[in-house]
Design a protein around this motif. Sequence first.
Motif, PDB file in Angstrom:
ATOM      1  N   PHE A 184      -7.714  -1.575  10.069  1.00 38.73           N
ATOM      2  CA  PHE A 184      -8.744  -1.300  11.066  1.00 38.73           C
ATOM      3  C   PHE A 184     -10.153  -1.347  10.488  1.00 38.73           C
ATOM      4  O   PHE A 184     -11.105  -1.660  11.206  1.00 38.73           O
ATOM      5  CB  PHE A 184      -8.468   0.022  11.782  1.00 38.73           C
ATOM      6  CG  PHE A 184      -7.470  -0.152  12.876  1.00 38.73           C
ATOM      7  CD1 PHE A 184      -7.850  -0.624  14.125  1.00 38.73           C
ATOM      8  CD2 PHE A 184      -6.128   0.098  12.653  1.00 38.73           C
ATOM      9  CE1 PHE A 184      -6.922  -0.829  15.126  1.00 38.73           C
ATOM     10  CE2 PHE A 184      -5.189  -0.094  13.648  1.00 38.73           C
ATOM     11  CZ  PHE A 184      -5.589  -0.564  14.892  1.00 38.73           C
ATOM     12  N   ALA A 185     -10.313  -1.065   9.206  1.00 43.64           N
ATOM     13  CA  ALA A 185     -11.636  -1.177   8.588  1.00 43.64           C
ATOM     14  C   ALA A 185     -12.118  -2.622   8.635  1.00 43.64           C
ATOM     15  O   ALA A 185     -13.288  -2.883   8.949  1.00 43.64           O
ATOM     16  CB  ALA A 185     -11.594  -0.663   7.147  1.00 43.64           C
ATOM     17  N   LEU A 186     -11.219  -3.552   8.358  1.00 46.67           N
ATOM     18  CA  LEU A 186     -11.600  -4.965   8.413  1.00 46.67           C
ATOM     19  C   LEU A 186     -11.938  -5.391   9.837  1.00 46.67           C
ATOM     20  O   LEU A 186     -12.895  -6.129  10.062  1.00 46.67           O
ATOM     21  CB  LEU A 186     -10.492  -5.840   7.837  1.00 46.67           C
ATOM     22  CG  LEU A 186     -10.284  -5.694   6.335  1.00 46.67           C
ATOM     23  CD1 LEU A 186      -9.049  -6.455   5.884  1.00 46.67           C
ATOM     24  CD2 LEU A 186     -11.512  -6.166   5.585  1.00 46.67           C
ATOM     25  N   ILE A 187     -11.169  -4.912  10.796  1.00 43.54           N
ATOM     26  CA  ILE A 187     -11.447  -5.213  12.201  1.00 43.54           C
ATOM     27  C   ILE A 187     -12.813  -4.658  12.588  1.00 43.54           C
ATOM     28  O   ILE A 187     -13.625  -5.348  13.219  1.00 43.54           O
ATOM     29  CB  ILE A 187     -10.351  -4.614  13.112  1.00 43.54           C
ATOM     30  CG1 ILE A 187      -9.014  -5.304  12.868  1.00 43.54           C
ATOM     31  CG2 ILE A 187     -10.747  -4.700  14.585  1.00 43.54           C
ATOM     32  CD1 ILE A 187      -7.823  -4.573  13.463  1.00 43.54           C
ATOM     33  N   MET A 199       0.828  -1.213   0.000  1.00 39.50           N
ATOM     34  CA  MET A 199       0.000   0.000   0.000  1.00 39.50           C
ATOM     35  C   MET A 199       0.864   1.265   0.000  1.00 39.50           C
ATOM     36  O   MET A 199       0.374   2.349  -0.253  1.00 39.50           O
ATOM     37  CB  MET A 199      -0.946   0.029   1.206  1.00 39.50           C
ATOM     38  CG  MET A 199      -2.048  -1.009   1.162  1.00 39.50           C
ATOM     39  SD  MET A 199      -3.216  -0.724  -0.178  1.00 39.50           S
ATOM     40  CE  MET A 199      -2.715  -1.985  -1.340  1.00 39.50           C
ATOM     41  N   ILE A 200       2.121   1.125   0.380  1.00 43.83           N
ATOM     42  CA  ILE A 200       3.131   2.181   0.405  1.00 43.83           C
ATOM     43  C   ILE A 200       2.852   3.246   1.481  1.00 43.83           C
ATOM     44  O   ILE A 200       3.747   3.637   2.197  1.00 43.83           O
ATOM     45  CB  ILE A 200       3.333   2.828  -0.982  1.00 43.83           C
ATOM     46  CG1 ILE A 200       3.757   1.753  -1.972  1.00 43.83           C
ATOM     47  CG2 ILE A 200       4.332   3.954  -0.930  1.00 43.83           C
ATOM     48  CD1 ILE A 200       3.726   2.178  -3.415  1.00 43.83           C
ATOM     49  N   ASN A 201       1.648   3.672   1.634  1.00 43.32           N
ATOM     50  CA  ASN A 201       1.285   4.689   2.612  1.00 43.32           C
ATOM     51  C   ASN A 201       0.908   3.997   3.927  1.00 43.32           C
ATOM     52  O   ASN A 201      -0.066   3.248   3.967  1.00 43.32           O
ATOM     53  CB  ASN A 201       0.119   5.525   2.083  1.00 43.32           C
ATOM     54  CG  ASN A 201      -0.248   6.661   2.995  1.00 43.32           C
ATOM     55  OD1 ASN A 201      -0.377   6.482   4.199  1.00 43.32           O
ATOM     56  ND2 ASN A 201      -0.440   7.830   2.410  1.00 43.32           N
ATOM     57  N   PRO A 202       1.626   4.275   5.028  1.00 44.92           N
ATOM     58  CA  PRO A 202       1.320   3.579   6.283  1.00 44.92           C
ATOM     59  C   PRO A 202      -0.051   3.927   6.839  1.00 44.92           C
ATOM     60  O   PRO A 202      -0.690   3.097   7.487  1.00 44.92           O
ATOM     61  CB  PRO A 202       2.430   4.041   7.233  1.00 44.92           C
ATOM     62  CG  PRO A 202       2.914   5.325   6.665  1.00 44.92           C
ATOM     63  CD  PRO A 202       2.745   5.215   5.178  1.00 44.92           C
ATOM     64  N   TRP A 203      -0.540   5.126   6.566  1.00 48.37           N
ATOM     65  CA  TRP A 203      -1.862   5.523   7.072  1.00 48.37           C
ATOM     66  C   TRP A 203      -2.969   4.800   6.318  1.00 48.37           C
ATOM     67  O   TRP A 203      -3.966   4.389   6.919  1.00 48.37           O
ATOM     68  CB  TRP A 203      -2.018   7.042   6.997  1.00 48.37           C
ATOM     69  CG  TRP A 203      -0.896   7.732   7.710  1.00 48.37           C
ATOM     70  CD1 TRP A 203       0.092   8.466   7.144  1.00 48.37           C
ATOM     71  CD2 TRP A 203      -0.607   7.676   9.106  1.00 48.37           C
ATOM     72  NE1 TRP A 203       0.974   8.899   8.113  1.00 48.37           N
ATOM     73  CE2 TRP A 203       0.567   8.423   9.326  1.00 48.37           C
ATOM     74  CE3 TRP A 203      -1.226   7.074  10.192  1.00 48.37           C
ATOM     75  CZ2 TRP A 203       1.126   8.592  10.592  1.00 48.37           C
ATOM     76  CZ3 TRP A 203      -0.657   7.240  11.456  1.00 48.37           C
ATOM     77  CH2 TRP A 203       0.496   7.981  11.637  1.00 48.37           C
ATOM     78  N   LEU A 204      -2.792   4.630   5.012  1.00 47.73           N
ATOM     79  CA  LEU A 204      -3.763   3.866   4.225  1.00 47.73           C
ATOM     80  C   LEU A 204      -3.767   2.413   4.667  1.00 47.73           C
ATOM     81  O   LEU A 204      -4.827   1.815   4.859  1.00 47.73           O
ATOM     82  CB  LEU A 204      -3.446   3.972   2.728  1.00 47.73           C
ATOM     83  CG  LEU A 204      -4.306   3.109   1.804  1.00 47.73           C
ATOM     84  CD1 LEU A 204      -5.779   3.493   1.914  1.00 47.73           C
ATOM     85  CD2 LEU A 204      -3.809   3.228   0.364  1.00 47.73           C
ATOM     86  N   GLN A 259       0.451  -0.224  18.377  1.00 47.32           N
ATOM     87  CA  GLN A 259       1.117  -1.508  18.136  1.00 47.32           C
ATOM     88  C   GLN A 259       0.924  -1.971  16.700  1.00 47.32           C
ATOM     89  O   GLN A 259       1.859  -2.462  16.067  1.00 47.32           O
ATOM     90  CB  GLN A 259       0.600  -2.564  19.122  1.00 47.32           C
ATOM     91  CG  GLN A 259       1.113  -3.948  18.883  1.00 47.32           C
ATOM     92  CD  GLN A 259       2.622  -4.073  19.059  1.00 47.32           C
ATOM     93  OE1 GLN A 259       3.292  -3.161  19.505  1.00 47.32           O
ATOM     94  NE2 GLN A 259       3.164  -5.201  18.673  1.00 47.32           N
ATOM     95  N   VAL A 260      -0.270  -1.810  16.181  1.00 45.62           N
ATOM     96  CA  VAL A 260      -0.522  -2.210  14.791  1.00 45.62           C
ATOM     97  C   VAL A 260       0.342  -1.381  13.844  1.00 45.62           C
ATOM     98  O   VAL A 260       0.985  -1.916  12.935  1.00 45.62           O
ATOM     99  CB  VAL A 260      -2.019  -2.073  14.429  1.00 45.62           C
ATOM    100  CG1 VAL A 260      -2.246  -2.234  12.937  1.00 45.62           C
ATOM    101  CG2 VAL A 260      -2.830  -3.107  15.199  1.00 45.62           C
ATOM    102  N   TYR A 261       0.388  -0.078  14.071  1.00 45.38           N
ATOM    103  CA  TYR A 261       1.196   0.801  13.218  1.00 45.38           C
ATOM    104  C   TYR A 261       2.676   0.443  13.323  1.00 45.38           C
ATOM    105  O   TYR A 261       3.388   0.403  12.317  1.00 45.38           O
ATOM    106  CB  TYR A 261       0.960   2.269  13.584  1.00 45.38           C
ATOM    107  CG  TYR A 261       1.705   3.219  12.686  1.00 45.38           C
ATOM    108  CD1 TYR A 261       1.185   3.564  11.445  1.00 45.38           C
ATOM    109  CD2 TYR A 261       2.927   3.752  13.063  1.00 45.38           C
ATOM    110  CE1 TYR A 261       1.873   4.432  10.601  1.00 45.38           C
ATOM    111  CE2 TYR A 261       3.620   4.613  12.224  1.00 45.38           C
ATOM    112  CZ  TYR A 261       3.089   4.949  10.998  1.00 45.38           C
ATOM    113  OH  TYR A 261       3.775   5.800  10.170  1.00 45.38           O
ATOM    114  N   ALA A 262       3.139   0.176  14.527  1.00 44.80           N
ATOM    115  CA  ALA A 262       4.541  -0.202  14.714  1.00 44.80           C
ATOM    116  C   ALA A 262       4.852  -1.490  13.951  1.00 44.80           C
ATOM    117  O   ALA A 262       5.862  -1.580  13.247  1.00 44.80           O
ATOM    118  CB  ALA A 262       4.859  -0.373  16.201  1.00 44.80           C
ATOM    119  N   GLY A 263       3.986  -2.480  14.067  1.00 50.88           N
ATOM    120  CA  GLY A 263       4.201  -3.733  13.344  1.00 50.88           C
ATOM    121  C   GLY A 263       4.157  -3.531  11.845  1.00 50.88           C
ATOM    122  O   GLY A 263       4.996  -4.055  11.106  1.00 50.88           O
TER     123      GLY A 263
END
Length: 148
Positions: A42-45, A31-36, A83-87
């Motif tokens: 999180f949308a799937l969650i 996806m290249i963009n970490p925010w996307l 944590q998700v962003y870090a991973g």
Amino acid sequence: MTAGWIIPFIILGGALQTCGAAMNGQLYKHMINPWLASAISFALITLFFIGAFLIMPNPLPTTKDIATMPWWAVVGGLVGAVQVYAGLTLVNRVGAGTFIGFTVTAALIMSLLIDHFGWLRVDAHPITVWRALGGAFLVLGVVLVAKF
């Protein structure tokens, strides 16, 4: 959930957390963009838990339950997002073993402090020599995993 399934379920969750970090690393890579990538994750969650709630909508909280909830209780998901962003952004740089090793070690040390002081309304469980030694062994283990 019966008592016999508690530990196996926790172990499964831990194993899947490692897989999730690696999966999120690939999501970020493509996806290249970490925010996307984070938003997709999180949308799937969110969709999963909305579906689960629609299937099993009870029990619901009372107004008293909501009124007595500490303000910080709703921030848990946002804390998990760190944590998700870090991973997502770091697992490919340091490797899954090192990433999860540091994650688990940091989580255990914080857990020992939360237990000892009864922070966040958790029942107090004092740090003993044996609990501290277990934490120290985990620190030693993550150092070995990260170094070699």
